[in-house]
Design a protein around this motif. Structure first.
Motif, PDB file in Angstrom:
ATOM      1  N   TYR A   2       0.853  -1.184   0.000  1.00 54.36           N
ATOM      2  CA  TYR A   2       0.000   0.000   0.000  1.00 54.36           C
ATOM      3  C   TYR A   2       0.890   1.236   0.000  1.00 54.36           C
ATOM      4  O   TYR A   2       1.986   1.223   0.575  1.00 54.36           O
ATOM      5  CB  TYR A   2      -0.908   0.005   1.236  1.00 54.36           C
ATOM      6  CG  TYR A   2      -1.866  -1.160   1.279  1.00 54.36           C
ATOM      7  CD1 TYR A   2      -3.156  -1.054   0.772  1.00 54.36           C
ATOM      8  CD2 TYR A   2      -1.480  -2.388   1.832  1.00 54.36           C
ATOM      9  CE1 TYR A   2      -4.039  -2.123   0.807  1.00 54.36           C
ATOM     10  CE2 TYR A   2      -2.357  -3.466   1.868  1.00 54.36           C
ATOM     11  CZ  TYR A   2      -3.633  -3.320   1.362  1.00 54.36           C
ATOM     12  OH  TYR A   2      -4.502  -4.392   1.385  1.00 54.36           O
ATOM     13  N   PHE A  54       1.760   5.336   0.678  1.00 54.32           N
ATOM     14  CA  PHE A  54       1.524   6.448   1.599  1.00 54.32           C
ATOM     15  C   PHE A  54       2.458   7.599   1.244  1.00 54.32           C
ATOM     16  O   PHE A  54       3.512   7.417   0.626  1.00 54.32           O
ATOM     17  CB  PHE A  54       1.780   6.018   3.051  1.00 54.32           C
ATOM     18  CG  PHE A  54       0.841   4.965   3.559  1.00 54.32           C
ATOM     19  CD1 PHE A  54      -0.295   5.311   4.282  1.00 54.32           C
ATOM     20  CD2 PHE A  54       1.072   3.622   3.303  1.00 54.32           C
ATOM     21  CE1 PHE A  54      -1.176   4.346   4.759  1.00 54.32           C
ATOM     22  CE2 PHE A  54       0.201   2.641   3.774  1.00 54.32           C
ATOM     23  CZ  PHE A  54      -0.918   3.008   4.500  1.00 54.32           C
ATOM     24  N   GLU A  75      -2.069   5.220   9.444  1.00 48.85           N
ATOM     25  CA  GLU A  75      -3.495   5.099   9.783  1.00 48.85           C
ATOM     26  C   GLU A  75      -4.188   4.385   8.621  1.00 48.85           C
ATOM     27  O   GLU A  75      -4.066   4.786   7.463  1.00 48.85           O
ATOM     28  CB  GLU A  75      -4.113   6.475   9.999  1.00 48.85           C
ATOM     29  CG  GLU A  75      -5.515   6.442  10.566  1.00 48.85           C
ATOM     30  CD  GLU A  75      -5.566   5.936  11.996  1.00 48.85           C
ATOM     31  OE1 GLU A  75      -6.572   5.292  12.354  1.00 48.85           O
ATOM     32  OE2 GLU A  75      -4.609   6.185  12.750  1.00 48.85           O
ATOM     33  N   THR A  76      -4.916   3.305   8.932  1.00 46.63           N
ATOM     34  CA  THR A  76      -5.639   2.550   7.916  1.00 46.63           C
ATOM     35  C   THR A  76      -7.120   2.514   8.284  1.00 46.63           C
ATOM     36  O   THR A  76      -7.525   3.028   9.331  1.00 46.63           O
ATOM     37  CB  THR A  76      -5.103   1.102   7.823  1.00 46.63           C
ATOM     38  OG1 THR A  76      -5.518   0.367   8.987  1.00 46.63           O
ATOM     39  CG2 THR A  76      -3.583   1.087   7.730  1.00 46.63           C
ATOM     40  N   GLN A 118      -1.693   1.156  12.473  1.00 43.79           N
ATOM     41  CA  GLN A 118      -0.955  -0.088  12.272  1.00 43.79           C
ATOM     42  C   GLN A 118       0.502   0.208  11.947  1.00 43.79           C
ATOM     43  O   GLN A 118       0.835   1.272  11.419  1.00 43.79           O
ATOM     44  CB  GLN A 118      -1.570  -0.913  11.139  1.00 43.79           C
ATOM     45  CG  GLN A 118      -2.913  -1.552  11.478  1.00 43.79           C
ATOM     46  CD  GLN A 118      -3.398  -2.440  10.338  1.00 43.79           C
ATOM     47  OE1 GLN A 118      -3.869  -1.957   9.325  1.00 43.79           O
ATOM     48  NE2 GLN A 118      -3.280  -3.740  10.513  1.00 43.79           N
ATOM     49  N   LYS A 136      -2.643   8.825   2.084  1.00 44.59           N
ATOM     50  CA  LYS A 136      -2.566   9.167   3.503  1.00 44.59           C
ATOM     51  C   LYS A 136      -1.103   9.323   3.901  1.00 44.59           C
ATOM     52  O   LYS A 136      -0.232   8.628   3.374  1.00 44.59           O
ATOM     53  CB  LYS A 136      -3.222   8.075   4.347  1.00 44.59           C
ATOM     54  CG  LYS A 136      -4.737   7.991   4.182  1.00 44.59           C
ATOM     55  CD  LYS A 136      -5.314   6.973   5.145  1.00 44.59           C
ATOM     56  CE  LYS A 136      -6.835   6.923   5.036  1.00 44.59           C
ATOM     57  NZ  LYS A 136      -7.429   5.947   5.986  1.00 44.59           N
ATOM     58  N   THR A 161      -5.057  -4.454  15.795  1.00 42.42           N
ATOM     59  CA  THR A 161      -4.512  -3.121  15.545  1.00 42.42           C
ATOM     60  C   THR A 161      -3.490  -2.819  16.632  1.00 42.42           C
ATOM     61  O   THR A 161      -3.405  -3.525  17.644  1.00 42.42           O
ATOM     62  CB  THR A 161      -5.621  -2.059  15.560  1.00 42.42           C
ATOM     63  OG1 THR A 161      -6.377  -2.188  16.783  1.00 42.42           O
ATOM     64  CG2 THR A 161      -6.555  -2.235  14.388  1.00 42.42           C
TER      65      THR A 161
END
Length: 281
Positions: free
Chosen positions: A30, A32, A49-50, A55, A75, A122
């Protein structure tokens, strides 16, 4: 001056850094915005932040934005993970093992035809996500969720995954005897079709083309493009051709060697594509 694709100024664009972060070994990457974290490098752990909350993930790439990439939708990375957060992550990983065992026991007690594969807390421990597989298309797992929430004192979310994801998370060996590709190095799955096996001359028997997930093997995709390119230059099977040894019929193809097997009278001869000339029909 404004960048034509993002609307940002070129100076802002050049200062932006995009970090690829994954949360599971060989998991999906992912992206960022890493612009505010100084000297972030692959191998670092970062706090992000997810949709599931805060995380920690491992940074695998840090790069400038690609042309046309809209960095405004990314993000931001909050910061590089501190030692305390890394220790906390390890503590919750131990709790994940316990939660996984409890979830499996409760599923058995309820007679649910599911296999709970992974438990993920988390960073603050307030939310637990359980990934499970099942051959049943729809099955009510709400009672299992309620029991686990009472026992674990965390919000529990149960998510069903497909057989390929299940095999990836479980790890182990593939049909070839080596580590499963999906668990070892594939971050995402690619669409696989029977056509890929046919193009490569692979036997269509299920044991030859299906993996441990009972789906078509991911490795059918690896050399598919090379086979497609090579086959463009080769005559088709059953085509009559002229060779240095006389006329014959193509009975098989060897695409990656750019060669064909030709039947000439009572002989089988392997010849390069340059040595055969298709005869007009």
């Amino acid at each position: 001056m404004t960048h034509p694709n993002t609307g940002s100024t070129l100076s802002d664009f050049s200062e932006t850094l995009v970090a690829g972060v994954r949360f599971q070994p060989s998991g999906k990457v992912y992206h960022f915005d890493a612009s505010e974290v100084e000297d972030l490098r692959p191998g670092d752990f970062a706090l992000v932040e997810t949709v599931r909350g805060a995380q920690l993930g491992e940074v695998v790439t840090v790069r400038p934005p690609r042309r046309g990439e809209d960095v405004r939708t990314l993000k931001p990375i909050k910061r590089r993970a501190a030692g305390r957060e890394l220790a906390l992550r390890q503590w919750w990983q131990k709790r994940e093992e316990e939660a996984l065992e409890l979830a499996r026991q409760e599923a058995d007690r309820l007679g649910l035809p599911i296999k709970v594969v992974v438990a993920e807390y988390t960073l603050d421990g307030k939310r637990l996500t359980l990934l499970y597989g099942s051959e049943e298309r729809h099955y009510d797992v709400s009672e299992l969720g309620r029991r686990l929430q009472r026992e674990l004192k965390s919000r529990v979310e149960l998510l069903k995954i497909g057989p390929r994801d299940q095999a990836k998370l479980m790890g182990g060996c593939g049909a070839c005897g080596g580590p499963r590709c999906c668990s070892h190095f594939l971050p995402e799955f690619t669409s696989i079709s029977i056509k890929m096996a046919k193009k490569q001359g692979v036997s269509l028997h299920p044991s030859a083309i299906t993996g441990m997930c009972d789906r078509l093997r991911c490795c059918l995709h690896y050399e598919y493009d090379q086979y497609v390119d090579a086959l463009r230059d080769l005559p088709r099977r059953k085509r009559r051709v002229k060779t240095p040894y006389g006329e014959g019929t193509v009975i098989d193809l060897v695409p990656l060697k750019h060669a064909v097997i030709v039947s000439i009278e009572d002989r089988r001869v392997e010849l390069s594509v340059e040595e055969v000339e298709p005869l007009s029909r």
